[in-house]
Design a protein around this motif. Structure first.
Motif, mmCIF file in Angstrom:
data_model
loop_
_atom_site.group_PDB
_atom_site.id
_atom_site.type_symbol
_atom_site.label_atom_id
_atom_site.label_comp_id
_atom_site.label_asym_id
_atom_site.label_seq_id
_atom_site.Cartn_x
_atom_site.Cartn_y
_atom_site.Cartn_z
ATOM 1 N N ARG A 26 3.934 6.212 -3.585
ATOM 2 C CA ARG A 26 4.841 6.166 -4.737
ATOM 3 C C ARG A 26 6.302 6.038 -4.288
ATOM 4 O O ARG A 26 7.194 6.724 -4.798
ATOM 5 C CB ARG A 26 4.645 7.404 -5.614
ATOM 6 C CG ARG A 26 3.242 7.513 -6.205
ATOM 7 C CD ARG A 26 3.062 8.782 -7.022
ATOM 8 N NE ARG A 26 1.762 8.846 -7.660
ATOM 9 C CZ ARG A 26 0.658 9.298 -7.074
ATOM 10 N NH1 ARG A 26 0.712 9.710 -5.821
ATOM 11 N NH2 ARG A 26 -0.485 9.324 -7.717
ATOM 12 N N LEU A 27 6.517 5.164 -3.332
ATOM 13 C CA LEU A 27 7.850 4.913 -2.809
ATOM 14 C C LEU A 27 8.426 3.658 -3.449
ATOM 15 O O LEU A 27 7.731 2.651 -3.617
ATOM 16 C CB LEU A 27 7.806 4.717 -1.289
ATOM 17 C CG LEU A 27 7.462 5.946 -0.449
ATOM 18 C CD1 LEU A 27 7.212 5.535 0.999
ATOM 19 C CD2 LEU A 27 8.577 6.968 -0.525
ATOM 20 N N SER A 28 9.692 3.699 -3.803
ATOM 21 C CA SER A 28 10.358 2.512 -4.312
ATOM 22 C C SER A 28 10.543 1.524 -3.169
ATOM 23 O O SER A 28 10.520 1.890 -1.983
ATOM 24 C CB SER A 28 11.720 2.871 -4.910
ATOM 25 O OG SER A 28 12.622 3.248 -3.877
ATOM 26 N N VAL A 53 0.831 -1.206 0.000
ATOM 27 C CA VAL A 53 0.000 0.000 0.000
ATOM 28 C C VAL A 53 0.866 1.255 0.000
ATOM 29 O O VAL A 53 0.602 2.215 -0.747
ATOM 30 C CB VAL A 53 -0.951 -0.003 1.211
ATOM 31 C CG1 VAL A 53 -1.624 1.354 1.366
ATOM 32 C CG2 VAL A 53 -2.011 -1.091 1.051
ATOM 33 N N ARG A 54 1.921 1.265 0.810
ATOM 34 C CA ARG A 54 2.803 2.436 0.829
ATOM 35 C C ARG A 54 3.509 2.596 -0.519
ATOM 36 O O ARG A 54 3.707 3.720 -0.999
ATOM 37 C CB ARG A 54 3.820 2.317 1.954
ATOM 38 C CG ARG A 54 3.203 2.426 3.344
ATOM 39 C CD ARG A 54 4.059 3.228 4.281
ATOM 40 N NE ARG A 54 4.310 4.565 3.798
ATOM 41 C CZ ARG A 54 5.168 5.419 4.358
ATOM 42 N NH1 ARG A 54 5.866 5.044 5.432
ATOM 43 N NH2 ARG A 54 5.351 6.631 3.873
ATOM 44 N N ASP A 70 12.473 -0.035 2.190
ATOM 45 C CA ASP A 70 13.347 -0.856 3.014
ATOM 46 C C ASP A 70 14.065 0.003 4.049
ATOM 47 O O ASP A 70 14.222 -0.398 5.212
ATOM 48 C CB ASP A 70 14.352 -1.601 2.134
ATOM 49 C CG ASP A 70 15.030 -2.737 2.860
ATOM 50 O OD1 ASP A 70 14.338 -3.500 3.551
ATOM 51 O OD2 ASP A 70 16.262 -2.863 2.756
ATOM 52 N N ALA A 71 14.501 1.195 3.642
ATOM 53 C CA ALA A 71 15.168 2.102 4.573
ATOM 54 C C ALA A 71 14.197 2.556 5.671
ATOM 55 O O ALA A 71 14.571 2.660 6.845
ATOM 56 C CB ALA A 71 15.714 3.305 3.824
ATOM 57 N N ILE A 72 12.942 2.808 5.313
ATOM 58 C CA ILE A 72 11.937 3.213 6.293
ATOM 59 C C ILE A 72 11.657 2.069 7.270
ATOM 60 O O ILE A 72 11.577 2.270 8.486
ATOM 61 C CB ILE A 72 10.645 3.645 5.583
ATOM 62 C CG1 ILE A 72 10.878 4.936 4.790
ATOM 63 C CG2 ILE A 72 9.500 3.826 6.583
ATOM 64 C CD1 ILE A 72 9.734 5.315 3.877
ATOM 65 N N LEU A 73 11.534 0.856 6.742
ATOM 66 C CA LEU A 73 11.200 -0.295 7.579
ATOM 67 C C LEU A 73 12.326 -0.673 8.524
ATOM 68 O O LEU A 73 12.084 -1.251 9.583
ATOM 69 C CB LEU A 73 10.842 -1.489 6.689
ATOM 70 C CG LEU A 73 9.565 -1.317 5.857
ATOM 71 C CD1 LEU A 73 9.461 -2.421 4.825
ATOM 72 C CD2 LEU A 73 8.338 -1.311 6.755
#
Length: 232
Positions: free
Chosen positions: A189-191, A183-184, A196-199
């Motif tokens: 519109r995130l790659s 969903v994100r 992965d960096a956010i998670l």
């Protein structure tokens, strides 16, 4: 309004597989003792408690924040999460909608690697472990399984249907961390690299809430992987 008014995604409560995977990794074990299908994995005792906390929190929501429709993954742990949360809220005088099941909201399909830890994959399927390392988590396709692009494609179809059938309504989805990631990817519109960096900093915890509201003609993120309802 051509979208839902509010979209809240809840990851299921802690499952027995979450516990078994963590224990196996902590002990360096190449087996966790789980059998059967991923779709049949149940909540752990903590997972039931988390679902109860979710229900108590839902019971405190004002009327204009109660979901008007609930859509749930067919996996047992997701269905148990909503059933426990809804029953708890109802006991506290706040009835919530019965969940509709959408098969497209299932977790990422891992095919031949279903319910295998990284160490189990390395021991049993070394060639697949090497391919996973080369392709990366999001692009890797397990034998008989899905890439994250595949997950995003089916979740995109779910979002299209929700916007069509429930435009202007508050919707709650009970599903999996892979669904939240998809969903994100689609709405923000995130790659997958950016995600992965956010998670790494903010993982999608069990029973966490990710919420979007309609603003300026689109769904805008207002809350990601939030868990205050579990400790309040």
């Amino acid at each position: 309004m051509d979208t839902v008014a509010q979209l809240t995604i809840v990851r299921h409560g802690q499952s027995t597989a979450n516990v078994a995977f963590a224990d196996a990794q902590a002990c360096g074990l190449a087996d966790h003792g789980l059998t059967g299908r991923d779709a049949d994995i149940e909540l752990s005792p903590l997972g039931w408690q988390q679902a109860t906390h979710l229900g108590r929190w839902l019971a405190t929501r004002p009327a204009d924040q109660i979901p008007e429709a609930v859509v749930c993954s067919p996996y047992r742990r997701a269905r148990q999460t909503w059933a426990q949360a809804a029953d708890t809220a109802a006991t506290l005088g706040s009835p919530h909608p019965q969940a509709c099941i959408d098969d497209r909201l299932g977790d990422r399909l891992m095919g031949d690697l279903e319910l295998l830890t990284p160490l189990m994959i390395a021991r049993r399927f070394p060639a697949e472990a090497a391919r996973l390392a080369a392709d990366g988590l999001y692009a890797y396709r397990p034998p008989g399984g899905e890439t994250f692009d595949d997950v995003a494609a089916r979740i995109g179809a779910v979002l299209t249907d929700l916007n069509s059938r429930h435009a202007g309504q508050r919707i709650l989805v009970v599903a999996h961390d892979a669904v939240v990631v998809a969903v994100r990817h689609l709405l923000d519109r995130l790659s997958f690299t950016d995600l992965d960096a956010i998670l790494t900093v903010t993982p999608v915890a069990n029973t966490s809430l990710t919420r979007y509201v309609h603003a300026d003609g689109r769904l805008a993120l207002v809350e990601f992987a939030a868990t205050p309802h579990l400790t309040g």
